[in-house]
Design an enzyme around this catalytic site. Sequence first.
Site, PDB file in Angstrom:
ATOM      1  N   SER A  38       0.855  -1.179   0.000  1.00 30.04           N
ATOM      2  CA  SER A  38       0.000   0.000   0.000  1.00 30.04           C
ATOM      3  C   SER A  38       0.892   1.229   0.000  1.00 30.04           C
ATOM      4  O   SER A  38       2.050   1.166  -0.442  1.00 30.04           O
ATOM      5  CB  SER A  38      -0.929  -0.039   1.217  1.00 30.04           C
ATOM      6  OG  SER A  38      -1.901   0.963   1.130  1.00 30.04           O
ATOM      7  N   ASN A  39       0.423   2.346   0.483  1.00 28.87           N
ATOM      8  CA  ASN A  39       1.215   3.584   0.578  1.00 28.87           C
ATOM      9  C   ASN A  39       0.676   4.404   1.746  1.00 28.87           C
ATOM     10  O   ASN A  39      -0.378   4.076   2.300  1.00 28.87           O
ATOM     11  CB  ASN A  39       1.156   4.344  -0.762  1.00 28.87           C
ATOM     12  CG  ASN A  39      -0.265   4.741  -1.098  1.00 28.87           C
ATOM     13  OD1 ASN A  39      -0.869   5.554  -0.417  1.00 28.87           O
ATOM     14  ND2 ASN A  39      -0.829   4.135  -2.143  1.00 28.87           N
ATOM     15  N   PRO A  40       1.386   5.489   2.125  1.00 30.25           N
ATOM     16  CA  PRO A  40       1.003   6.190   3.367  1.00 30.25           C
ATOM     17  C   PRO A  40      -0.167   7.170   3.245  1.00 30.25           C
ATOM     18  O   PRO A  40      -0.400   7.950   4.173  1.00 30.25           O
ATOM     19  CB  PRO A  40       2.276   6.970   3.742  1.00 30.25           C
ATOM     20  CG  PRO A  40       3.300   6.663   2.719  1.00 30.25           C
ATOM     21  CD  PRO A  40       2.637   6.019   1.567  1.00 30.25           C
TER      22      PRO A  40
END
Length: 217
Positions: free
Chosen positions: A23-25
């Site tokens: 995923s990503n932040p």
Amino acid sequence: MSIRCLITAGPTREFFDPVRFVSNPSTGKMGFALAEAARAEGWTVDLVAGPVALPEPAGVMYYPVVTAEEMLRQTDALFGPCDILIMTAAVSDWRPKVCQTQKLKKNGQGLTVEFEAVPDILATLAERRRVEQVLVGFAAETENVEANALEKMTRKKVDFMAANSVAGAEGAFGRDDNQLILLGKNGFRQVLGPASKREVAQQLIRQLSHHLAARTR
Ligand code: C5P
């Protein structure tokens, strides 16, 4: 004039076993602030969001999703009647080719996972847009912010790109404030912020509102 606005927000998760994903932040703050600002503008708002830890904004239709594929399906289903699409979602660009049905057992060894590209939601929808629909993308960049955003605006065939620096400690992910450069076809350029994401969202919705009003005049 009643405006129907479709907003995507947050990250997507792409699983390679039932409990592990890439995923990503992205926290969804910008998209949620836009949903609130659009609602305050009197627009009807559909909000499609990946996994975030934010309260559901009042007065909007909320559609939680997890993966890019689900986001594509949900956004696609809502796209037809919308007047404006704002894609703030940080869609995961790759997904594991295979998702194991059972949790992988660790064995002290490394792990190689093969990835494939996920569909580009914005570019897919832009292919079958009605001419009067307004499409707005977000370009999170770590370098050459404006040039990359302009290139994406042309390649994805959208009307506006909000260029957003996510480089280093000054990056936009998770912060409460932000600065955007709103770029439009025909050379439109407007710096929004730096200000709270809430204020930047209000400025962006105001710009889009002016754009819509100018078109119908
Ligand atoms: O990731 P990228 O910089 O190409 O994102 C630019 C825009 O395209 C963003 O608005 C993002 O939400 C959208 N996008 C998308 N589907 C993807 C990747 C990005 O709709 N798979």
